[in-house]
Design a protein around this motif. Structure first.
Motif, PDB file in Angstrom:
ATOM      1  N   LYS A 159     -30.672  56.334  40.237  1.00 17.34           N
ATOM      2  CA  LYS A 159     -29.698  56.117  41.301  1.00 17.34           C
ATOM      3  C   LYS A 159     -28.390  55.522  40.770  1.00 17.34           C
ATOM      4  O   LYS A 159     -28.389  54.691  39.860  1.00 17.34           O
ATOM      5  N   LEU A 160     -27.294  55.954  41.381  1.00 17.42           N
ATOM      6  CA  LEU A 160     -25.968  55.454  41.036  1.00 17.42           C
ATOM      7  C   LEU A 160     -25.204  55.107  42.309  1.00 17.42           C
ATOM      8  O   LEU A 160     -25.345  55.789  43.328  1.00 17.42           O
ATOM      9  N   CYS A 161     -24.376  54.078  42.226  1.00 17.32           N
ATOM     10  CA  CYS A 161     -23.504  53.768  43.354  1.00 17.32           C
ATOM     11  C   CYS A 161     -22.361  54.788  43.395  1.00 17.32           C
ATOM     12  O   CYS A 161     -22.147  55.557  42.451  1.00 17.32           O
ATOM     13  N   ASN A 162     -21.603  54.777  44.467  1.00 17.71           N
ATOM     14  CA  ASN A 162     -20.501  55.729  44.630  1.00 17.71           C
ATOM     15  C   ASN A 162     -19.456  55.600  43.525  1.00 17.71           C
ATOM     16  O   ASN A 162     -18.906  56.595  43.051  1.00 17.71           O
ATOM     17  N   GLY A 163     -19.183  54.364  43.113  1.00 19.28           N
ATOM     18  CA  GLY A 163     -18.175  54.152  42.080  1.00 19.28           C
ATOM     19  C   GLY A 163     -18.599  54.728  40.741  1.00 19.28           C
ATOM     20  O   GLY A 163     -17.828  55.430  40.067  1.00 19.28           O
ATOM     21  N   CYS A 164     -19.843  54.439  40.333  1.00 15.69           N
ATOM     22  CA  CYS A 164     -20.349  54.968  39.059  1.00 15.69           C
ATOM     23  C   CYS A 164     -20.422  56.492  39.093  1.00 15.69           C
ATOM     24  O   CYS A 164     -20.031  57.164  38.133  1.00 15.69           O
ATOM     25  N   LEU A 165     -20.928  57.029  40.197  1.00 13.45           N
ATOM     26  CA  LEU A 165     -21.050  58.479  40.306  1.00 13.45           C
ATOM     27  C   LEU A 165     -19.675  59.145  40.278  1.00 13.45           C
ATOM     28  O   LEU A 165     -19.481  60.183  39.630  1.00 13.45           O
ATOM     29  N   GLY A 166     -18.702  58.534  40.942  1.00 16.75           N
ATOM     30  CA  GLY A 166     -17.355  59.095  40.952  1.00 16.75           C
ATOM     31  C   GLY A 166     -16.707  59.084  39.580  1.00 16.75           C
ATOM     32  O   GLY A 166     -16.116  60.082  39.151  1.00 16.75           O
ATOM     33  N   LEU A 167     -16.817  57.958  38.863  1.00 15.10           N
ATOM     34  CA  LEU A 167     -16.231  57.889  37.523  1.00 15.10           C
ATOM     35  C   LEU A 167     -16.962  58.807  36.548  1.00 15.10           C
ATOM     36  O   LEU A 167     -16.350  59.387  35.646  1.00 15.10           O
ATOM     37  N   LEU A 168     -18.277  58.954  36.727  1.00 17.49           N
ATOM     38  CA  LEU A 168     -19.032  59.879  35.879  1.00 17.49           C
ATOM     39  C   LEU A 168     -18.594  61.322  36.120  1.00 17.49           C
ATOM     40  O   LEU A 168     -18.430  62.110  35.176  1.00 17.49           O
ATOM     41  N   THR A 169     -18.402  61.668  37.370  1.00 23.35           N
ATOM     42  CA  THR A 169     -17.960  63.021  37.714  1.00 23.35           C
ATOM     43  C   THR A 169     -16.580  63.295  37.126  1.00 23.35           C
ATOM     44  O   THR A 169     -16.328  64.345  36.526  1.00 23.35           O
ATOM     45  N   TYR A 170     -15.697  62.335  37.287  1.00 23.09           N
ATOM     46  CA  TYR A 170     -14.338  62.418  36.744  1.00 23.09           C
ATOM     47  C   TYR A 170     -14.381  62.472  35.214  1.00 23.09           C
ATOM     48  O   TYR A 170     -13.682  63.260  34.567  1.00 23.09           O
ATOM     49  N   ARG A 207      -4.596  52.582  41.048  1.00 27.38           N
ATOM     50  CA  ARG A 207      -3.660  53.535  41.656  1.00 27.38           C
ATOM     51  C   ARG A 207      -3.660  54.857  40.877  1.00 27.38           C
ATOM     52  O   ARG A 207      -3.643  55.942  41.468  1.00 27.38           O
ATOM     53  N   SER A 208      -3.709  54.767  39.563  1.00 29.85           N
ATOM     54  CA  SER A 208      -3.691  55.972  38.734  1.00 29.85           C
ATOM     55  C   SER A 208      -4.987  56.769  38.878  1.00 29.85           C
ATOM     56  O   SER A 208      -4.967  58.003  38.958  1.00 29.85           O
ATOM     57  N   ILE A 209      -6.125  56.078  38.908  1.00 37.14           N
ATOM     58  CA  ILE A 209      -7.413  56.759  39.109  1.00 37.14           C
ATOM     59  C   ILE A 209      -7.417  57.480  40.448  1.00 37.14           C
ATOM     60  O   ILE A 209      -7.782  58.659  40.549  1.00 37.14           O
ATOM     61  N   ALA A 210      -7.012  56.769  41.491  1.00 40.72           N
ATOM     62  CA  ALA A 210      -7.011  57.348  42.838  1.00 40.72           C
ATOM     63  C   ALA A 210      -6.099  58.571  42.916  1.00 40.72           C
ATOM     64  O   ALA A 210      -6.476  59.613  43.480  1.00 40.72           O
ATOM     65  N   ASN A 211      -4.921  58.470  42.329  1.00 44.05           N
ATOM     66  CA  ASN A 211      -3.969  59.588  42.379  1.00 44.05           C
ATOM     67  C   ASN A 211      -4.473  60.797  41.606  1.00 44.05           C
ATOM     68  O   ASN A 211      -4.378  61.939  42.073  1.00 44.05           O
ATOM     69  N   GLY A 236     -23.115  50.186  31.956  1.00 42.30           N
ATOM     70  CA  GLY A 236     -24.324  49.934  31.175  1.00 42.30           C
ATOM     71  C   GLY A 236     -25.459  50.878  31.507  1.00 42.30           C
ATOM     72  O   GLY A 236     -26.632  50.516  31.410  1.00 42.30           O
ATOM     73  N   HIS A 237     -25.137  52.110  31.866  1.00 41.65           N
ATOM     74  CA  HIS A 237     -26.169  53.112  32.163  1.00 41.65           C
ATOM     75  C   HIS A 237     -26.687  53.787  30.895  1.00 41.65           C
ATOM     76  O   HIS A 237     -27.671  54.518  30.943  1.00 41.65           O
ATOM     77  N   GLY A 238     -26.038  53.563  29.762  1.00 44.25           N
ATOM     78  CA  GLY A 238     -26.436  54.204  28.516  1.00 44.25           C
ATOM     79  C   GLY A 238     -25.232  54.817  27.829  1.00 44.25           C
ATOM     80  O   GLY A 238     -24.174  55.008  28.430  1.00 44.25           O
ATOM     81  N   ILE A 239     -25.389  55.139  26.555  1.00 42.29           N
ATOM     82  CA  ILE A 239     -24.238  55.563  25.761  1.00 42.29           C
ATOM     83  C   ILE A 239     -23.591  56.834  26.296  1.00 42.29           C
ATOM     84  O   ILE A 239     -22.363  56.963  26.307  1.00 42.29           O
ATOM     85  N   TYR A 240     -24.390  57.795  26.758  1.00 45.62           N
ATOM     86  CA  TYR A 240     -23.804  59.060  27.232  1.00 45.62           C
ATOM     87  C   TYR A 240     -23.038  58.877  28.545  1.00 45.62           C
ATOM     88  O   TYR A 240     -21.839  59.173  28.608  1.00 45.62           O
ATOM     89  N   PRO A 241     -23.656  58.365  29.618  1.00 49.55           N
ATOM     90  CA  PRO A 241     -22.872  58.188  30.848  1.00 49.55           C
ATOM     91  C   PRO A 241     -21.741  57.178  30.699  1.00 49.55           C
ATOM     92  O   PRO A 241     -20.656  57.367  31.259  1.00 49.55           O
ATOM     93  N   ASP A 242     -21.965  56.114  29.933  1.00 49.78           N
ATOM     94  CA  ASP A 242     -20.898  55.120  29.781  1.00 49.78           C
ATOM     95  C   ASP A 242     -19.720  55.665  28.983  1.00 49.78           C
ATOM     96  O   ASP A 242     -18.572  55.276  29.214  1.00 49.78           O
ATOM     97  N   THR A 243     -19.989  56.573  28.047  1.00 47.79           N
ATOM     98  CA  THR A 243     -18.889  57.204  27.314  1.00 47.79           C
ATOM     99  C   THR A 243     -18.029  58.035  28.263  1.00 47.79           C
ATOM    100  O   THR A 243     -16.790  57.998  28.201  1.00 47.79           O
ATOM    101  N   LEU A 244     -18.667  58.765  29.164  1.00 46.73           N
ATOM    102  CA  LEU A 244     -17.904  59.570  30.122  1.00 46.73           C
ATOM    103  C   LEU A 244     -17.112  58.674  31.074  1.00 46.73           C
ATOM    104  O   LEU A 244     -15.962  58.980  31.416  1.00 46.73           O
ATOM    105  N   ILE A 245     -17.715  57.576  31.496  1.00 45.70           N
ATOM    106  CA  ILE A 245     -17.003  56.635  32.369  1.00 45.70           C
ATOM    107  C   ILE A 245     -15.817  56.016  31.623  1.00 45.70           C
ATOM    108  O   ILE A 245     -14.723  55.859  32.182  1.00 45.70           O
ATOM    109  N   MET A 246     -16.026  55.681  30.350  1.00 36.42           N
ATOM    110  CA  MET A 246     -14.929  55.140  29.542  1.00 36.42           C
ATOM    111  C   MET A 246     -13.772  56.128  29.469  1.00 36.42           C
ATOM    112  O   MET A 246     -12.599  55.761  29.636  1.00 36.42           O
TER     113      MET A 246
END
Length: 340
Positions: free
Chosen positions: A145-156, A54-58, A7-17
């Motif tokens: 600010k973002l937590c590690n999980g959000c920042l990691g999924l956004l980067t990915y 498991r798939s995300i981590a790999n 729920g950070h907004g349409i742009y970051p949430d689209t990348l996380i999706m």
């Protein structure tokens, strides 16, 4: 079960999706069922959260250096460490699974943003949070600010779900464009796979739109890029049970300086142009793209794509006036447009 983007907004949430769906489609067992775009966040229905983790981590473990290489063009050198840390966090299966469990409830972003803790988000990930927009939207100039999980999924997700390109504006300044496609509505796993496939052809799309970067407004650039996706993809998107938005972000960077300066953010509903382009016959579509390539007048391009967007005859008349100045292609392009 369902998981929700933070729920950070349409742009970051689209990348996380896109990051979650990409991993789900790569999982050894079928995981992804359906995705619903709900405006500023997404609901993702999956079969097996453990297999997804498991798939995300790999995948992050395998792609870490490639991810950081692409992201590095749009971030400052001192930000690499926190981005790497966020990827390492998600590459640990147990941490990744725990974070996905947190996303099983809506509103994860409520504890982050300008009032929360965590790592400061790079402006390329949350451009709406930069100084460029503080006056326009009347919010305080505070780090997002973002937590590690959000920042990691956004980067990915930035790696898997964007098309990015750049162009030298002058001897000391470079333009950067980031583009992604968001949607509202329902998509099944096969449709998501098709959309994700667009980003795998980033290099070819980048070459095709490079000359337009400093020639037309961001709104027109988004429309040009949509037309470059290809007729089959355009038609598939037009027929999907979803409404589409093209999101473009424009940056400038001065040589010798680490900081990116945001110069524009455009979120454009592209359903009208998808519908117009999908009606162009197969043979005419390639001709249309070739003929548009010959139009180097930015005014002509703007009127042409605005006509496709609005189907307004006044815009067609204005476009034709400029198009016919580009003989001998003018008559053929006008013929294609007249069929719409």
């Amino acid at each position: 079960m369902k998981i929700y983007t933070p729920g950070h907004g349409i742009y970051p949430d689209t990348l996380i999706m896109y990051s979650i769906c990409n991993a789900a489609l790569k999982a050894r067992k079928p995981v992804l069922l359906e995705v619903k775009g709900a405006g500023y966040y997404y609901e993702i229905e999956v079969k097996d959260l453990e297999e997804l983790a498991r798939s995300i981590a790999n995948d992050i473990s395998k792609e870490e250096e490639n991810i950081l290489k692409k992201v590095g063009y749009f971030t400052q050198p001192q930000e690499e460490r926190k981005l790497r840390n966020s990827l390492v966090y998600l590459s640990h299966y147990k941490d990744c699974l725990q974070f996905l469990k947190e996303l099983s409830a809506e509103g994860h972003a409520g504890d982050e943003g300008r009032r929360g803790g965590g790592a400061t988000s790079p402006v390329a990930f949350t451009p709406f949070a930069g100084k460029y927009f503080t006056d326009q939207f009347n919010y305080p100039d505070k780090p997002y600010k973002l937590c590690n999980g959000c920042l990691g999924l956004l980067t990915y997700g930035f790696f898997k779900g964007t098309i990015s390109t750049s162009q030298l504006r002058s001897k000391d300044r470079v333009i950067f464009i980031i583009f992604t496609i968001a949607f509202e509505g329902y998509m099944d796993k096969d449709q998501i796979r098709e959309v994700l496939g667009l980003y795998e052809h980033e290099d070819s799309v980048r070459r095709e739109i490079a000359k337009y970067l400093d020639l037309v407004p961001l709104r027109v650039l988004i429309q040009i890029l949509i037309s470059r996706l290809g007729r089959d993809i355009v038609r598939s998107m037009d027929e999907a049970d979803a409404s589409w938005r093209g999101i473009g972000v424009k940056f400038e960077k001065e040589k010798g300086r680490a900081a990116m300066e945001i110069r524009g953010l455009c979120e454009l509903i592209v359903d009208p142009i998808l519908n117009a382009l999908s009606t162009i016959e197969s043979d005419d579509y390639e001709s249309f793209l070739r003929l548009v390539d010959e139009l180097e007048d930015p005014t002509a391009l703007a009127y042409l794509y605005e006509y496709l967007f609005k189907r307004n005859m006044d815009l067609l008349a204005k476009a034709s006036r400029y198009i016919y100045q580009n003989r001998p292609m003018g008559a053929r392009l006008a013929e294609i447009l007249a069929k719409l």
